[in-house]
Enzyme design. Structure first.
Site, PDB file in Angstrom:
ATOM      1  N   ASN A 171       0.825  -1.142   0.101  1.00 28.01           N
ATOM      2  CA  ASN A 171       0.040   0.117  -0.144  1.00 28.01           C
ATOM      3  C   ASN A 171       0.863   1.352   0.030  1.00 28.01           C
ATOM      4  O   ASN A 171       0.266   2.435   0.237  1.00 28.01           O
ATOM      5  CB  ASN A 171      -0.942   0.151   1.095  1.00 28.01           C
ATOM      6  N   ILE A 226       1.017   6.720  -0.665  1.00 30.11           N
ATOM      7  CA  ILE A 226       0.298   5.886   0.435  1.00 30.11           C
ATOM      8  C   ILE A 226      -1.183   5.700   0.006  1.00 30.11           C
ATOM      9  O   ILE A 226      -1.991   6.652  -0.399  1.00 30.11           O
ATOM     10  CB  ILE A 226       0.343   6.561   1.760  1.00 30.11           C
ATOM     11  N   CYS A 227      -1.589   4.298  -0.030  1.00 30.82           N
ATOM     12  CA  CYS A 227      -3.123   4.075  -0.191  1.00 30.82           C
ATOM     13  C   CYS A 227      -3.511   3.715   1.067  1.00 30.82           C
ATOM     14  O   CYS A 227      -3.452   2.616   1.583  1.00 30.82           O
ATOM     15  CB  CYS A 227      -3.236   2.970  -1.177  1.00 30.82           C
ATOM     16  N   LEU A 228      -4.152   4.624   1.699  1.00 28.56           N
ATOM     17  CA  LEU A 228      -4.964   4.633   2.981  1.00 28.56           C
ATOM     18  C   LEU A 228      -6.381   5.366   2.974  1.00 28.56           C
ATOM     19  O   LEU A 228      -6.483   6.551   3.049  1.00 28.56           O
ATOM     20  CB  LEU A 228      -3.947   4.841   4.215  1.00 28.56           C
ATOM     21  N   ASP A 284      -6.126  -3.832  -2.353  1.00 28.86           N
ATOM     22  CA  ASP A 284      -6.292  -2.417  -2.681  1.00 28.86           C
ATOM     23  C   ASP A 284      -4.775  -1.690  -2.652  1.00 28.86           C
ATOM     24  O   ASP A 284      -4.681  -0.734  -1.909  1.00 28.86           O
ATOM     25  CB  ASP A 284      -7.216  -1.905  -1.718  1.00 28.86           C
TER      26      ASP A 284
END
Length: 215
Positions: free
Chosen positions: A79, A87-89, A120
């Protein structure tokens, strides 16, 4: 409460909780909207022993809009972009709430290191590695922690080979080198295809690799 007062209050809250091993500091005293945050890698994970630095930009609309965060420290994680630190959050996007603080956002990043969401991903290559071979992934992530996040690291890969840096099986590289292909090209193709190792009976993938090497 004004944005400036809220930021100052949040920084003080971090200072008042040294047991959390989180820091939050201004990059420059003249710009209270640009900060650096740090936290320790979670124990029992490939990130244990690392100290991770996050760049934080606080927007004018904060706390009604989320801060922009990205890792300064290189991290091998599904992520987190292994190139840019993006960042993927969800809490840094559509799930943000004004009750979330910079400290709690950093704690969420720490939790993300412990519990990746490979379905994801921010980095598809790393996510595929995580899903296909967890043991190899853990070894590579731990190597990155040692190289880039440990107290003794200088942020450089040094003499570590590119194949080790991305968890690619040496025997697989040797096999294609024996066929006359250049090592750098082999590593580039294997990374692009997301192949870290290869079943001897997987002729389809082997043929696809050769097709890409011949281009």
């Amino acid at each position: 409460m004004s944005r400036a007062k809220r930021i100052m209050k949040e920084i003080q809250a971090v200072k008042d909780d040294p047991a959390a091993h989180i820091t939050l500091e201004f990059v420059s005293e003249s710009d209270i909207h640009h900060l650096k945050g740090t936290f320790l890698g979670p124990p029992g994970t490939p990130y244990e022993g690392g100290k991770f630095v996050v760049d934080i930009e606080v927007p004018m609309e904060y706390p009604f809009k989320p801060p922009k965060m990205q890792f300064d420290t290189k991290v091998y994680h599904p992520n987190i972009s292994s190139v840019t630190g993006a960042i993927c959050l969800d809490i840094l996007k559509n799930a943000w709430s004004p009750v979330i603080t910079l400290k709690s956002a950093l704690i969420s990043l720490q939790a993300l290191l412990q519990s990746p969401e490979p379905n994801d991903p921010q980095d598809a290559e790393v996510a595929q590695h995580y899903l296909r071979d967890r043991e190899s992934f853990n070894k590579t992530a731990a190597l990155w922690t040692r190289l880039y996040a440990s107290e003794t690291s200088n942020g450089q890969k040094g003499n570590v080979e590119e194949s080790d840096l991305y968890g690619i099986d040496h025997d697989l590289i040797d096999e294609f080198e024996s066929q006359g292909f250049e090592k750098d090209k082999i590593v580039e193709v294997l990374r692009r295809l997301g192949v870290k190792s290869l079943d001897p009976n997987d002729n389809n993938t082997a043929n696809r690799i050769i097709e890409e090497l011949l281009k």
